[in-house]
Design a protein around this motif. Structure first.
Motif, PDB file in Angstrom:
ATOM      1  N   VAL A   1       0.835  -1.196   0.000  1.00 51.36           N
ATOM      2  CA  VAL A   1       0.000   0.000   0.000  1.00 51.36           C
ATOM      3  C   VAL A   1       0.877   1.256   0.000  1.00 51.36           C
ATOM      4  CG1 VAL A   1      -1.687   1.317   1.350  1.00 51.36           C
ATOM      5  CG2 VAL A   1      -1.966  -1.149   1.071  1.00 51.36           C
ATOM      6  N   VAL A   2       1.953   1.239   0.791  1.00 48.94           N
ATOM      7  CA  VAL A   2       2.794   2.422   0.954  1.00 48.94           C
ATOM      8  C   VAL A   2       3.774   2.608  -0.206  1.00 48.94           C
ATOM      9  CG1 VAL A   2       4.588   3.459   2.412  1.00 48.94           C
ATOM     10  CG2 VAL A   2       2.570   2.443   3.454  1.00 48.94           C
ATOM     11  N   SER A   3       4.369   1.521  -0.702  1.00 42.31           N
ATOM     12  CA  SER A   3       5.448   1.671  -1.696  1.00 42.31           C
ATOM     13  C   SER A   3       5.020   2.357  -2.991  1.00 42.31           C
ATOM     14  CB  SER A   3       6.135   0.340  -1.979  1.00 42.31           C
ATOM     15  OG  SER A   3       5.319  -0.522  -2.709  1.00 42.31           O
ATOM     16  N   PRO A   4       3.859   2.047  -3.575  1.00 41.86           N
ATOM     17  CA  PRO A   4       3.519   2.785  -4.806  1.00 41.86           C
ATOM     18  C   PRO A   4       3.219   4.257  -4.528  1.00 41.86           C
ATOM     19  CG  PRO A   4       1.721   1.326  -4.187  1.00 41.86           C
ATOM     20  CD  PRO A   4       2.872   1.012  -3.278  1.00 41.86           C
ATOM     21  N   LEU A   5       2.674   4.545  -3.351  1.00 40.99           N
ATOM     22  CA  LEU A   5       2.409   5.943  -3.005  1.00 40.99           C
ATOM     23  C   LEU A   5       3.721   6.696  -2.796  1.00 40.99           C
ATOM     24  CD1 LEU A   5      -0.574   5.376  -0.531  1.00 40.99           C
ATOM     25  CD2 LEU A   5      -0.669   5.983  -2.969  1.00 40.99           C
ATOM     26  N   ARG A   6       4.682   6.045  -2.118  1.00 40.51           N
ATOM     27  CA  ARG A   6       5.995   6.652  -1.886  1.00 40.51           C
ATOM     28  C   ARG A   6       6.703   6.890  -3.217  1.00 40.51           C
ATOM     29  NH1 ARG A   6      11.028   4.880  -2.112  1.00 40.51           N
ATOM     30  NH2 ARG A   6      10.394   2.724  -2.369  1.00 40.51           N
ATOM     31  N   LEU A   7       6.704   5.875  -4.071  1.00 37.86           N
ATOM     32  CA  LEU A   7       7.367   5.983  -5.367  1.00 37.86           C
ATOM     33  C   LEU A   7       6.725   7.073  -6.223  1.00 37.86           C
ATOM     34  CD1 LEU A   7       9.604   4.811  -7.143  1.00 37.86           C
ATOM     35  CD2 LEU A   7       7.971   3.104  -7.942  1.00 37.86           C
ATOM     36  N   ALA A   8       5.409   7.107  -6.251  1.00 36.77           N
ATOM     37  CA  ALA A   8       4.705   8.133  -7.039  1.00 36.77           C
ATOM     38  C   ALA A   8       5.010   9.534  -6.502  1.00 36.77           C
ATOM     39  CB  ALA A   8       3.206   7.864  -7.035  1.00 36.77           C
ATOM     40  N   ALA A   9       5.068   9.671  -5.175  1.00 31.13           N
ATOM     41  CA  ALA A   9       5.360  10.979  -4.589  1.00 31.13           C
ATOM     42  C   ALA A   9       6.794  11.411  -4.866  1.00 31.13           C
ATOM     43  CB  ALA A   9       5.105  10.942  -3.081  1.00 31.13           C
ATOM     44  N   GLU A  10       7.715  10.452  -4.931  1.00 31.29           N
ATOM     45  CA  GLU A  10       9.118  10.785  -5.177  1.00 31.29           C
ATOM     46  C   GLU A  10       9.399  11.086  -6.639  1.00 31.29           C
ATOM     47  OE1 GLU A  10      11.619   7.650  -3.686  1.00 31.29           O
ATOM     48  OE2 GLU A  10      11.069   8.050  -1.603  1.00 31.29           O
ATOM     49  N   ILE A  11       8.918  10.240  -7.523  1.00 29.75           N
ATOM     50  CA  ILE A  11       9.310  10.379  -8.930  1.00 29.75           C
ATOM     51  C   ILE A  11       8.261  11.072  -9.790  1.00 29.75           C
ATOM     52  CG2 ILE A  11      10.878   8.411  -8.881  1.00 29.75           C
ATOM     53  CD1 ILE A  11       8.122   7.579 -10.850  1.00 29.75           C
ATOM     54  N   GLY A  12       7.018  11.049  -9.369  1.00 31.05           N
ATOM     55  CA  GLY A  12       5.954  11.668 -10.156  1.00 31.05           C
ATOM     56  C   GLY A  12       6.222  13.125 -10.486  1.00 31.05           C
ATOM     57  N   PRO A  13       6.471  13.964  -9.474  1.00 35.06           N
ATOM     58  CA  PRO A  13       6.722  15.384  -9.765  1.00 35.06           C
ATOM     59  C   PRO A  13       7.960  15.599 -10.643  1.00 35.06           C
ATOM     60  CG  PRO A  13       6.204  15.083  -7.448  1.00 35.06           C
ATOM     61  CD  PRO A  13       6.364  13.708  -8.039  1.00 35.06           C
ATOM     62  N   MET A  14       9.003  14.781 -10.431  1.00 36.61           N
ATOM     63  CA  MET A  14      10.223  14.935 -11.213  1.00 36.61           C
ATOM     64  C   MET A  14       9.965  14.653 -12.696  1.00 36.61           C
ATOM     65  SD  MET A  14      13.788  12.807 -11.000  1.00 36.61           S
ATOM     66  CE  MET A  14      13.000  11.291 -11.517  1.00 36.61           C
ATOM     67  N   PHE A  15       9.304  13.526 -12.988  1.00 37.93           N
ATOM     68  CA  PHE A  15       9.043  13.196 -14.388  1.00 37.93           C
ATOM     69  C   PHE A  15       8.004  14.126 -14.998  1.00 37.93           C
ATOM     70  CE2 PHE A  15      11.052   9.059 -13.416  1.00 37.93           C
ATOM     71  CZ  PHE A  15      11.978   9.058 -14.443  1.00 37.93           C
ATOM     72  N   TYR A  16       7.011  14.519 -14.222  1.00 38.23           N
ATOM     73  CA  TYR A  16       6.013  15.450 -14.735  1.00 38.23           C
ATOM     74  C   TYR A  16       6.692  16.745 -15.168  1.00 38.23           C
ATOM     75  CZ  TYR A  16       2.110  18.641 -15.086  1.00 38.23           C
ATOM     76  OH  TYR A  16       1.212  19.569 -15.545  1.00 38.23           O
ATOM     77  N   LYS A  17       7.544  17.281 -14.286  1.00 39.72           N
ATOM     78  CA  LYS A  17       8.253  18.522 -14.589  1.00 39.72           C
ATOM     79  C   LYS A  17       9.143  18.339 -15.821  1.00 39.72           C
ATOM     80  CE  LYS A  17      11.282  21.997 -12.628  1.00 39.72           C
ATOM     81  NZ  LYS A  17      12.230  22.326 -11.595  1.00 39.72           N
ATOM     82  N   MET A  18       9.879  17.231 -15.863  1.00 38.76           N
ATOM     83  CA  MET A  18      10.808  16.993 -16.968  1.00 38.76           C
ATOM     84  C   MET A  18      10.087  16.949 -18.315  1.00 38.76           C
ATOM     85  SD  MET A  18      13.447  13.869 -17.581  1.00 38.76           S
ATOM     86  CE  MET A  18      14.149  14.151 -15.986  1.00 38.76           C
ATOM     87  N   PHE A  19       8.910  16.314 -18.327  1.00 45.35           N
ATOM     88  CA  PHE A  19       8.203  16.175 -19.596  1.00 45.35           C
ATOM     89  C   PHE A  19       7.333  17.386 -19.940  1.00 45.35           C
ATOM     90  CE2 PHE A  19       8.980  11.566 -18.729  1.00 45.35           C
ATOM     91  CZ  PHE A  19       9.759  11.323 -19.849  1.00 45.35           C
ATOM     92  N   THR A  20       7.179  18.328 -19.007  1.00 43.36           N
ATOM     93  CA  THR A  20       6.329  19.486 -19.294  1.00 43.36           C
ATOM     94  C   THR A  20       7.087  20.809 -19.353  1.00 43.36           C
ATOM     95  OG1 THR A  20       5.771  19.774 -16.952  1.00 43.36           O
ATOM     96  CG2 THR A  20       4.256  18.434 -18.303  1.00 43.36           C
ATOM     97  N   ASP A  21       8.294  20.885 -18.786  1.00 44.77           N
ATOM     98  CA  ASP A  21       9.000  22.174 -18.752  1.00 44.77           C
ATOM     99  C   ASP A  21      10.055  22.342 -19.843  1.00 44.77           C
ATOM    100  OD1 ASP A  21      11.194  20.688 -17.944  1.00 44.77           O
ATOM    101  OD2 ASP A  21      11.493  21.764 -16.054  1.00 44.77           O
ATOM    102  N   GLY A  22      10.157  21.369 -20.748  1.00 39.93           N
ATOM    103  CA  GLY A  22      11.116  21.481 -21.838  1.00 39.93           C
ATOM    104  C   GLY A  22      12.440  20.777 -21.575  1.00 39.93           C
ATOM    105  N   SER A  23      12.633  20.255 -20.371  1.00 34.62           N
ATOM    106  CA  SER A  23      13.892  19.571 -20.042  1.00 34.62           C
ATOM    107  C   SER A  23      14.118  18.355 -20.935  1.00 34.62           C
ATOM    108  CB  SER A  23      13.900  19.123 -18.576  1.00 34.62           C
ATOM    109  OG  SER A  23      13.791  20.214 -17.719  1.00 34.62           O
TER     110      SER A  23
END
Length: 175
Positions: free
Chosen positions: A22-44
């Motif tokens: 229950v915790v691991s997918p939430l932890r992983l999503a919280a850690e990497i979700g914002p990073m990949f979202y930013k990377m794919f939306t800010d031009g990086s």
């Protein structure tokens, strides 16, 4: 039979597995979700993968797509395993073993691929080493548990097809 009833259920050490699922997918999503979202939306992503830019490397695109895909897959896989876990499905132990082995194989592979792109960086930085230790310890503890635990064998039986021998009544077996 009483021992079997005491061992059946999502109790004992299985509580830790359920909590992790229950915790691991939430932890992983919280850690990497914002990073990949930013990377794919800010031009990086475009900056790293477009020939002619200062940081271009032809390996950036496959590396970033691999990392995003792998992490997305692991999040979905964890949710699917949580579903099987709470349904007490007979396939859960085997699939959980796969879930535990994947990071042990793919984290070092990702570190190596990253070292081909980031030549001046350590292959196993602190964050990568931490994830590798976490994956190894999880595999060392939980894979043998899935293979030898009586509780696991008794609990995860739902969904298994029943053969004719199991359906026979006591009267039928005497024939």
């Amino acid at each position: 039979m009483e021992e079997e009833n005491n061992l059946k259920g999502l109790k004992g050490w299985l509580i830790f597995i359920g909590l992790g699922l229950v915790v691991s997918p939430l932890r992983l999503a919280a850690e990497i979700g914002p990073m990949f979202y930013k990377m794919f939306t800010d031009g990086s992503f475009e900056y790293l993968t477009t020939p002619g830019t200062e940081s271009y490397n032809p390996l950036w695109e496959p590396l970033l797509i691999f990392e995003a895909s792998y992490n997305g897959f692991m999040i979905l896989f964890a949710f699917f395993l949580a579903y099987l876990f709470f349904k007490k499905h007979y396939q859960f132990p085997k699939l959980y073993i796969v879930f535990a082995i994947l990071p042990v194989i793919l984290i070092p592979m990702d570190a190596w691929l990253s070292s081909l792109v980031l030549k001046n960086e350590e292959m196993f930085d602190a964050a990568t080493a931490k994830e590798m230790v976490r994956a190894l310890l999880g595999a060392i503890v939980w894979i043998p548990y899935m293979l030898v635990s009586k509780r696991v064998k008794i609990t995860f039986v739902e969904g298994r097809s029943v053969d004719a021998e199991q359906v026979k009544t006591p009267e039928d077996k005497t024939e």
